[in-house]
Design an enzyme around this catalytic site. Sequence first.
Site, mmCIF file in Angstrom:
data_model
loop_
_atom_site.group_PDB
_atom_site.id
_atom_site.type_symbol
_atom_site.label_atom_id
_atom_site.label_comp_id
_atom_site.label_asym_id
_atom_site.label_seq_id
_atom_site.Cartn_x
_atom_site.Cartn_y
_atom_site.Cartn_z
ATOM 1 N N HIS A 265 0.839 -1.215 0.000
ATOM 2 C CA HIS A 265 0.000 0.000 0.000
ATOM 3 C C HIS A 265 0.867 1.255 0.000
ATOM 4 C CE1 HIS A 265 -4.042 -1.742 0.460
ATOM 5 N NE2 HIS A 265 -3.507 -2.646 1.235
ATOM 6 N N ASP A 328 -0.801 -4.823 5.926
ATOM 7 C CA ASP A 328 -1.811 -5.693 5.310
ATOM 8 C C ASP A 328 -1.603 -5.831 3.801
ATOM 9 O OD1 ASP A 328 -2.405 -2.929 5.186
ATOM 10 O OD2 ASP A 328 -4.444 -3.363 4.567
ATOM 11 N N GLU A 329 -2.151 -6.898 3.283
ATOM 12 C CA GLU A 329 -2.346 -7.077 1.843
ATOM 13 C C GLU A 329 -1.088 -6.840 1.001
ATOM 14 O OE1 GLU A 329 -7.067 -6.078 1.544
ATOM 15 O OE2 GLU A 329 -5.710 -4.371 1.388
ATOM 16 N N VAL A 330 -0.022 -7.545 1.337
ATOM 17 C CA VAL A 330 1.175 -7.520 0.490
ATOM 18 C C VAL A 330 1.058 -8.721 -0.438
ATOM 19 C CG1 VAL A 330 3.688 -7.646 0.457
ATOM 20 C CG2 VAL A 330 2.510 -6.505 2.359
#
Length: 709
Positions: A265, A328-330
């Site tokens: 992100h 988060d969300e790698v």
Amino acid sequence: MVKAFNFFRLILVLSIGLFFLSIIMAVQGSSTEVSRHNLMPVPAKISFEQGKLPVNSEFRIVLTGYQEPRLKRAARRLIQRLSIQTGIYLLYEVEKDASKAILEINCQGPGEKIQSIKEDESYTIEVNSSRAYLSATTPVGVLRGIETFLQLVTLDSEGFHIPAVKIQDKPRFPWRGLLIDVCRHWMPAEVIKRNLDGMAMCKLNVLHWHLSEDQGFRVECKSFPKLHEMGSDGNYFTQHQVREILDYARDLGIRVVPEFDMPGHTTSWLVGYPELASAPGPYQIQRFWGVFDPCMDPTREKVYTFLDTFLEEIARLFPDDYFHIGGDEVNGKHWNKNPDIVAFKREHGMEDDHDLQAYFNKRIQAILSNHGKKMVGWDEIFHPDLPKDIVVQSWRGQDSLAKVAAEGYSGILSHGYYLDHILSASRHYQVDPLDRDAAKLNAEQKARILGGEACMWAEFVTPETIDSRIWPRAVAFAERMWSPQNVKCIKDMYRRLEKADRNLEWLGITHRSNYPKMLERLVGNHPIDSLKVLADIVEPVKFYTRPHTHEYTQMTPLNRLVDAVRPESNKARQFRNMVDEMLADTPNYMTNKEIIREWLTEWRGNNSILRPILEESFLLNEVIPLSEDVAALAEAGLQALDYLGSNQRPPQSWLNGISSLLDRPEKPEYELEIMIIPAIRKLIEAALSLLVSHNFEDSDAHGWGVEYP
Ligand code: ACM
């Protein structure tokens, strides 16, 4: 003699009765019963007594005990708000003489220099017919008590008053947060300030300020100015503005935890500093929503040198003990395309991307610790290599949170509290951090579950709409965080939420006032009345349906009916309740029948008034079929009422004609759900005298987003 005996027996029976009644009343403050007050969150202990304290222009405050400017400012705000709430002109004069004051606020001590999760927020209030007394150990406790005090003010036939009452209150959880994403859509300082006011009203105590994202880097950074200069389109908070907001929050007893999401992100960072990235640039600010490939390179020492300097500067700016690194969300795509990163993983015996991210987190944690901060991150950061003082924020649920707590780590819950899912207040209200696997933990493990945070992700909100997506639903969440676990009567919650909804508007939140304004934009030069009839019974689609219907970017205007309508239709809820009551009134179904008929008749007739307005507005063309469907549904509801009244079973052909109406398209173009459908379905089923073939879980599974409390 016999008479006297009976008399004493009567007295005895009455006293025993009164004794139990008083216990019941004391317990009621924290029970599943409907309460007699409007307080939200419900205090830990409350008991009402005889009498009331009038609130009039004589109202004066005295501050006793420990003094500090923050308390004076709090007292001044109390007077201002009481004045706004009652319309009575009140003087701000802090009395020197306690005997002349109507409200005495006594603070015992200074509390923490930097508010932490250990801050004492407890307070007591005692009101009799001549005086009110608010007492707390710390200024933060005073602030919490003031919010309760303002909510006690009641109007009756004689004027404004506060009922005689005794309250002893303290929070259930120490971490009660609201995440505001200022990155996907930019939210200027006034949005943050008014939402801080709303948070204070319902005793939330942590602003989780989501400050960097693929779509924007929102804080001035002096060490690396290209972060805000190239990553923000000019929409960022100067450090001066940040300090102002921090002062504002401290005045309200609210901690501010900044989040700078990393290593994923991070596109907006890489626009100015592509050397941090795992893949060669150049990079541009991301305008779409989702999970993207750009990511910091955890194998390069230069990245840690950069982050050390960055975190030193930003850690100094934010005084809180905690610092959120996201995490988060790698998706790892750029890591696995880069031969140097792949080789690094192999050399270090790392099995997967999670191991590489854990390595990154460990390095960042050491840097943060060096700058005096404890690390917070989303579920993904959880790894046994990290020290026990980190906090894991769970967007995955209580079971994941329980695992964290069982292993000796602290955690907070956000799963179930995503406000951008546009679910009902009752839905969030029923999520408890200590449910499911967390309920099975021992007391020591449970104590590591510090609370939770409601999350306002900003893909589908602007400064114009964000308040209505936060409020009033966040107040239901706030009650779950503050009040005893057994406070869970949904009917009573909604009754009090309506009051909170109004109070929020007094406070300057724009969730109610922006609704008619946005409808006015939609209708052009026409009156909004007929559009409002439709808008009042629809809700935006739930969860993340919107991006599957249209292509959305940061530049897409959020000015359609789906953006204007409120997330939860009170009107549809009232209609459902009325229909339930009617159908329970067998065999004649008289209860509420006339008002149900009246409402259905209005909805049936509305389309013909609204239609020309919809045709003339570019923004409303898309809801022409919606308005037609509502009219047809209302007609079906009226027919069902007639069948019910006549005791005549309708023919199957009738059902065949209307069943397509009840099966809504899953992804309607207009992105709205008709919230009166479940109740109309019930009317139709009752008319057919069918066994109820669809229960309401089924309805929800069809995506109508409806649950009956
Ligand atoms: C998250 O929802 N990815 C924190």
